[in-house]
Scaffold this active site. Structure first.
Site, PDB file in Angstrom:
ATOM      1  N   GLY A  43       0.777  -1.251   0.000  1.00 37.06           N
ATOM      2  CA  GLY A  43       0.000   0.000   0.000  1.00 37.06           C
ATOM      3  C   GLY A  43       0.799   1.286   0.000  1.00 37.06           C
ATOM      4  N   ASP A 102      -5.376   1.602  10.628  1.00 39.19           N
ATOM      5  CA  ASP A 102      -6.786   1.238  10.817  1.00 39.19           C
ATOM      6  C   ASP A 102      -6.941   0.658  12.218  1.00 39.19           C
ATOM      7  OD1 ASP A 102      -9.448   0.736   9.906  1.00 39.19           O
ATOM      8  OD2 ASP A 102      -8.908  -1.268   9.272  1.00 39.19           O
ATOM      9  N   LYS A 130      -7.465   6.178  10.626  1.00 40.06           N
ATOM     10  CA  LYS A 130      -8.878   5.943  10.969  1.00 40.06           C
ATOM     11  C   LYS A 130      -8.964   5.672  12.469  1.00 40.06           C
ATOM     12  CE  LYS A 130     -10.553   3.306   6.941  1.00 40.06           C
ATOM     13  NZ  LYS A 130     -11.005   1.945   6.535  1.00 40.06           N
ATOM     14  N   PHE A 151     -14.345   2.719   3.605  1.00 40.42           N
ATOM     15  CA  PHE A 151     -13.284   1.985   2.916  1.00 40.42           C
ATOM     16  C   PHE A 151     -12.849   2.765   1.688  1.00 40.42           C
ATOM     17  CE2 PHE A 151     -10.972  -1.314   0.741  1.00 40.42           C
ATOM     18  CZ  PHE A 151     -10.304  -1.903   1.803  1.00 40.42           C
ATOM     19  N   ASP A 158      -5.702  -0.517  -1.950  1.00 42.75           N
ATOM     20  CA  ASP A 158      -6.433  -1.467  -2.787  1.00 42.75           C
ATOM     21  C   ASP A 158      -7.702  -1.972  -2.125  1.00 42.75           C
ATOM     22  OD1 ASP A 158      -5.042  -3.078  -0.761  1.00 42.75           O
ATOM     23  OD2 ASP A 158      -5.801  -4.780  -1.912  1.00 42.75           O
TER      24      ASP A 158
HETATM   25  P1  IMP Z   1      -4.507  -2.392  10.454  1.00 50.97           P
HETATM   26  O1  IMP Z   1      -3.513  -3.457  10.802  1.00 50.97           O
HETATM   27  O2  IMP Z   1      -5.918  -2.804  10.771  1.00 50.97           O
HETATM   28  O3  IMP Z   1      -4.177  -1.021  11.008  1.00 50.97           O
HETATM   29  O4  IMP Z   1      -4.542  -2.359   8.885  1.00 50.97           O
HETATM   30  C1  IMP Z   1      -3.729  -1.613   8.126  1.00 50.97           C
HETATM   31  C2  IMP Z   1      -3.806  -2.115   6.700  1.00 50.97           C
HETATM   32  O5  IMP Z   1      -5.146  -2.445   6.350  1.00 50.97           O
HETATM   33  C3  IMP Z   1      -3.416  -1.033   5.747  1.00 50.97           C
HETATM   34  O6  IMP Z   1      -2.038  -1.063   5.474  1.00 50.97           O
HETATM   35  C4  IMP Z   1      -4.240  -1.371   4.523  1.00 50.97           C
HETATM   36  O7  IMP Z   1      -3.555  -2.291   3.710  1.00 50.97           O
HETATM   37  C5  IMP Z   1      -5.477  -2.040   5.049  1.00 50.97           C
HETATM   38  N1  IMP Z   1      -6.633  -1.109   5.094  1.00 50.97           N
HETATM   39  C6  IMP Z   1      -7.283  -0.648   6.175  1.00 50.97           C
HETATM   40  N2  IMP Z   1      -8.275   0.185   5.849  1.00 50.97           N
HETATM   41  C7  IMP Z   1      -8.258   0.274   4.501  1.00 50.97           C
HETATM   42  C8  IMP Z   1      -9.027   1.026   3.545  1.00 50.97           C
HETATM   43  O8  IMP Z   1      -9.959   1.806   3.844  1.00 50.97           O
HETATM   44  N3  IMP Z   1      -8.694   0.833   2.243  1.00 50.97           N
HETATM   45  C9  IMP Z   1      -7.690   0.014   1.829  1.00 50.97           C
HETATM   46  N4  IMP Z   1      -6.935  -0.681   2.687  1.00 50.97           N
HETATM   47  C10 IMP Z   1      -7.207  -0.561   4.013  1.00 50.97           C
HETATM   48 MG    MG Z   2      -1.284  -2.129   3.447  1.00 46.06          MG
END
Ligand code: IMP
Ligand code: MG
Length: 178
Positions: A43, A102, A130, A151, A158
């Site tokens: 990403g 996230d 977020k 999202f 992606d």
């Molecule tokens: P976390 O471990 O839940 O903080 O997730 C982080 C990863 O989730 C990011 O690097 C993204 O790849 C993916 N992700 C979380 N939210 C989104 C979104 O709204 N769009 C696309 N990818 C997301």
């Molecule tokens: Mg990612």
């Protein structure tokens, strides 16, 4: 706009402005240092390419590949290292570069993982944050945009590996993933 995108979240112009601001902040904060940017693939690839060019500093780069998401829109909680660091980060000023913070699972895991390798410092820069969805105890030091729980895709982000090449960030139509 792409037909699967419900609305624009950040235009190319807005992204440029935000990245110039982040680059100026990092340039000031790391004056006299040579940070190592560690991008979390896949990403980060578009954001990091723009961010390092907005930083007027000597620096080096490295990447890690982790997987925490399957084909859905919610984190599984488990983080797997698919590609480890190439560089030795001991004594380095590490800046982790993420597309979006996230739940925080990915970054809280990576932060601990890197801290164990004794860097001089670690900071986190994320293009999007977020905070409403945070379950892990982790914060970014530099945030591009704070976003509500929607999202989003584009500019590296992606859904099911698609949309990463959109030059803007847009909110994906819910019917695409429901
Ligand atoms: P976390 O471990 O839940 O903080 O997730 C982080 C990863 O989730 C990011 O690097 C993204 O790849 C993916 N992700 C979380 N939210 C989104 C979104 O709204 N769009 C696309 N990818 C997301
Ligand atoms: Mg990612």
């Amino acid at each position: 706009m792409h037909p699967d995108v419900e609305k624009l979240f950040a235009s190319e112009e807005q992204l440029k402005g935000i990245i110039a601001r982040l680059g100026a902040q990092i340039t000031a904060d790391y004056a006299g240092k040579k940070p190592l940017f560690v991008g979390v693939l896949r990403g980060c690839f578009v954001f990091m390419a723009d961010l390092v060019r907005a930083c007027n500093l000597p620096c080096t780069i490295d990447f890690m590949v982790v997987s925490s998401y399957g084909a859905g829109t919610t984190s599984t909680g488990a983080v797997k290292i698919v590609k480890d660091l190439t560089e030795n980060i001991e004594g380095r000023d590490v800046i982790i570069v993420e597309d979006i913070l996230d739940s925080g699972n990915t970054l809280s895991y990576l932060r601990k993982y890197m801290l164990a390798r004794k860097p001089a410092s670690i900071r986190i820069v994320t293009l999007l944050d977020k905070p409403e969805r945070r379950t892990a105890d982790v914060q970014a030091d530099y945030v591009g945009f704070t976003i509500p729980d929607a999202f989003v895709v584009g500019y590296g982000l992606d859904y099911n590996e698609e949309y990463r090449n959109l030059p803007y960030i847009g909110v994906l139509k819910p019917e695409i993933y429901s």
